[in-house]
Write a protein that holds these residues in place. Structure first.
Motif, mmCIF file in Angstrom:
data_model
loop_
_atom_site.group_PDB
_atom_site.id
_atom_site.type_symbol
_atom_site.label_atom_id
_atom_site.label_comp_id
_atom_site.label_asym_id
_atom_site.label_seq_id
_atom_site.Cartn_x
_atom_site.Cartn_y
_atom_site.Cartn_z
ATOM 1 N N UNK A 2 0.852 -1.181 0.000
ATOM 2 C CA UNK A 2 0.000 0.000 0.000
ATOM 3 C C UNK A 2 0.895 1.240 0.000
ATOM 4 N N UNK A 3 0.611 2.219 -0.854
ATOM 5 C CA UNK A 3 1.465 3.412 -0.920
ATOM 6 C C UNK A 3 1.643 4.117 0.417
ATOM 7 N N UNK A 4 0.632 4.072 1.286
ATOM 8 C CA UNK A 4 0.745 4.762 2.571
ATOM 9 C C UNK A 4 1.836 4.150 3.444
ATOM 10 N N UNK A 5 2.120 2.856 3.272
ATOM 11 C CA UNK A 5 3.130 2.199 4.093
ATOM 12 C C UNK A 5 4.539 2.629 3.709
ATOM 13 N N UNK A 6 4.705 3.116 2.485
ATOM 14 C CA UNK A 6 6.022 3.567 2.027
ATOM 15 C C UNK A 6 6.252 5.039 2.306
ATOM 16 N N UNK A 7 5.214 5.715 2.768
ATOM 17 C CA UNK A 7 5.341 7.139 3.043
ATOM 18 C C UNK A 7 5.073 8.034 1.858
ATOM 19 N N UNK A 8 4.737 7.436 0.702
ATOM 20 C CA UNK A 8 4.478 8.265 -0.474
ATOM 21 C C UNK A 8 3.108 8.938 -0.393
ATOM 22 N N UNK A 9 2.191 8.323 0.331
ATOM 23 C CA UNK A 9 0.897 8.931 0.611
ATOM 24 C C UNK A 9 0.791 9.167 2.113
ATOM 25 N N UNK A 10 0.261 10.315 2.488
ATOM 26 C CA UNK A 10 0.060 10.636 3.885
ATOM 27 C C UNK A 10 -1.429 10.872 4.113
ATOM 28 N N UNK A 11 -1.953 10.333 5.188
ATOM 29 C CA UNK A 11 -3.344 10.585 5.535
ATOM 30 C C UNK A 11 -3.409 11.603 6.670
ATOM 31 N N UNK A 12 -4.239 12.617 6.495
ATOM 32 C CA UNK A 12 -4.490 13.551 7.571
ATOM 33 C C UNK A 12 -5.905 13.331 8.085
ATOM 34 N N UNK A 13 -6.107 13.675 9.339
ATOM 35 C CA UNK A 13 -7.400 13.442 9.965
ATOM 36 C C UNK A 13 -7.869 14.695 10.679
ATOM 37 N N UNK A 14 -9.119 15.057 10.435
ATOM 38 C CA UNK A 14 -9.736 16.187 11.113
ATOM 39 C C UNK A 14 -10.822 15.684 12.045
ATOM 40 N N UNK A 15 -10.985 16.379 13.146
ATOM 41 C CA UNK A 15 -12.024 16.028 14.100
ATOM 42 C C UNK A 15 -12.853 17.253 14.435
ATOM 43 N N UNK A 16 -14.167 17.069 14.441
ATOM 44 C CA UNK A 16 -15.083 18.152 14.781
ATOM 45 C C UNK A 16 -16.267 17.589 15.547
ATOM 46 N N UNK A 17 -16.346 17.915 16.832
ATOM 47 C CA UNK A 17 -17.459 17.497 17.675
ATOM 48 C C UNK A 17 -17.765 16.000 17.534
ATOM 49 N N UNK A 18 -16.725 15.201 17.512
ATOM 50 C CA UNK A 18 -16.893 13.755 17.402
ATOM 51 C C UNK A 18 -16.931 13.220 15.992
ATOM 52 N N UNK A 19 -17.093 14.111 15.018
ATOM 53 C CA UNK A 19 -17.057 13.691 13.621
ATOM 54 C C UNK A 19 -15.624 13.603 13.135
ATOM 55 N N UNK A 20 -15.297 12.531 12.447
ATOM 56 C CA UNK A 20 -13.931 12.328 11.950
ATOM 57 C C UNK A 20 -13.947 12.282 10.432
ATOM 58 N N UNK A 21 -13.044 13.035 9.840
ATOM 59 C CA UNK A 21 -12.884 13.026 8.391
ATOM 60 C C UNK A 21 -11.421 12.877 8.037
ATOM 61 N N UNK A 22 -11.144 12.111 6.994
ATOM 62 C CA UNK A 22 -9.766 11.868 6.600
ATOM 63 C C UNK A 22 -9.563 12.239 5.137
ATOM 64 N N UNK A 23 -8.305 12.447 4.788
ATOM 65 C CA UNK A 23 -7.976 12.770 3.400
ATOM 66 C C UNK A 23 -6.531 12.380 3.137
ATOM 67 N N UNK A 24 -6.283 11.768 1.974
ATOM 68 C CA UNK A 24 -4.914 11.500 1.543
ATOM 69 C C UNK A 24 -4.342 12.759 0.911
ATOM 70 N N UNK A 25 -3.070 13.007 1.188
ATOM 71 C CA UNK A 25 -2.404 14.169 0.628
ATOM 72 C C UNK A 25 -0.909 13.889 0.553
ATOM 73 N N UNK A 26 -0.195 14.617 -0.286
ATOM 74 C CA UNK A 26 1.268 14.530 -0.278
ATOM 75 C C UNK A 26 1.871 15.747 0.408
ATOM 76 N N UNK A 27 1.000 16.590 0.997
ATOM 77 C CA UNK A 27 1.460 17.778 1.711
ATOM 78 C C UNK A 27 0.753 17.841 3.067
ATOM 79 N N UNK A 28 1.166 16.986 4.008
ATOM 80 C CA UNK A 28 0.475 16.936 5.301
ATOM 81 C C UNK A 28 0.646 18.240 6.076
ATOM 82 N N UNK A 29 -0.366 18.605 6.841
ATOM 83 C CA UNK A 29 -0.336 19.834 7.602
ATOM 84 C C UNK A 29 -1.056 19.642 8.921
ATOM 85 N N UNK A 30 -0.690 20.461 9.873
ATOM 86 C CA UNK A 30 -1.352 20.484 11.165
ATOM 87 C C UNK A 30 -2.177 21.757 11.244
ATOM 88 N N UNK A 31 -3.389 21.634 11.755
ATOM 89 C CA UNK A 31 -4.265 22.804 11.821
ATOM 90 C C UNK A 31 -5.126 22.737 13.066
#
Length: 247
Positions: A49-78
């Protein structure tokens, strides 16, 4: 549809939702961070899986218990407000776009406006691939499938079931290799001949939303199914068809 039109439309539709929910008037906060491969996909027997090699990064957002994820090659903290999310430059800034997509998924999941916004883990990707191949066979029969994005579990299963499968990817480390009996084609050079001229159905990773190339798979005159969690919220807002068997 152009990238400009797509992202403007998504931002407008999202803004309408947050206004209807009264979120702009509240000091609500969202957080977003990159996940480790272990957090994102768990323990899998398959190691390509590409994510295991580090070529894809998944970021995760949380809002009032709701969780959303997205693959990106430019991970960020917010960490900030919904209002601040709406001010992000999602057209020109890859970091901003990844955050926006993850937050969009989290907020829509919080209000039950989208489903399957969390990536399956451990043996989940294998189960999903089996279900996907079964669904495609039962729904469409032995058609010609173009898979966009190298997702190994799905590729293996559909290549076992269908006579004619092609896969396109943008990673030069994948392009030209033969994986599960299928040569990985160039996502740019082979796009027209495979997607527009050859395929009966396009099975496209929702990760294309992250780099904007998703517009190349909209309104192309043939069936397109988006797989994965990245496009969960956008698909619900835009009426795109998804193929996902996550949570």
């Amino acid at each position: 549809m152009t990238k400009e039109a797509l992202f403007q439309t998504l931002k407008e539709k999202f803004e309408k939702i947050v206004k209807e929910q009264g979120l702009l008037e509240k000091s609500v906060k969202v957080s977003c961070r990159a996940l480790s491969p272990q957090e994102a996909i768990g323990d899998t027997e398959r190691k390509d899986f590409p994510i295991l090699s580090g070529r894809d990064i998944m970021i995760q957002a949380e809002f009032e218990g709701g969780i959303g994820q997205a693959f990106t090659n430019t991970p960020a903290v917010f960490g900030g407000s919904i209002k601040e999310v709406l001010e992000l430059d999602i057209l020109n800034n890859d970091y901003d776009r990844g955050i926006f997509i993850a937050v969009l998924n989290a907020v829509m999941r919080r209000f039950q406006m989208c489903e399957m916004s969390i990536h399956c883990k451990d043996n989940g990707p294998e189960d999903c691939a089996v279900k996907a191949a079964d669904y495609l066979w039962e729904t469409y029969g032995n058609i010609k499938i173009a898979q966009i994005g190298y997702q190994p579990a799905i590729l293996e299963r559909i290549s076992q079931r269908f006579d004619q499968v092609r896969v396109l990817d943008l990673d030069p480390e994948n392009v030209g290799d033969v994986r599960y009996g299928v040569e990985v084609l160039d996502g740019i050079k082979d796009y027209e001949s495979t997607v527009l001229k050859w395929a009966d159905l396009v099975l496209c990773t929702g990760s294309t939303l992250g780099n904007g190339s998703i517009v190349n798979f909209l309104d192309i005159g043939k069936e397109v199914l988006f797989y994965g969690t990245t496009a969960a919220g956008a698909a619900a807002l835009m009426g795109w068809k998804r193929l996902c068997f996550a949570d």
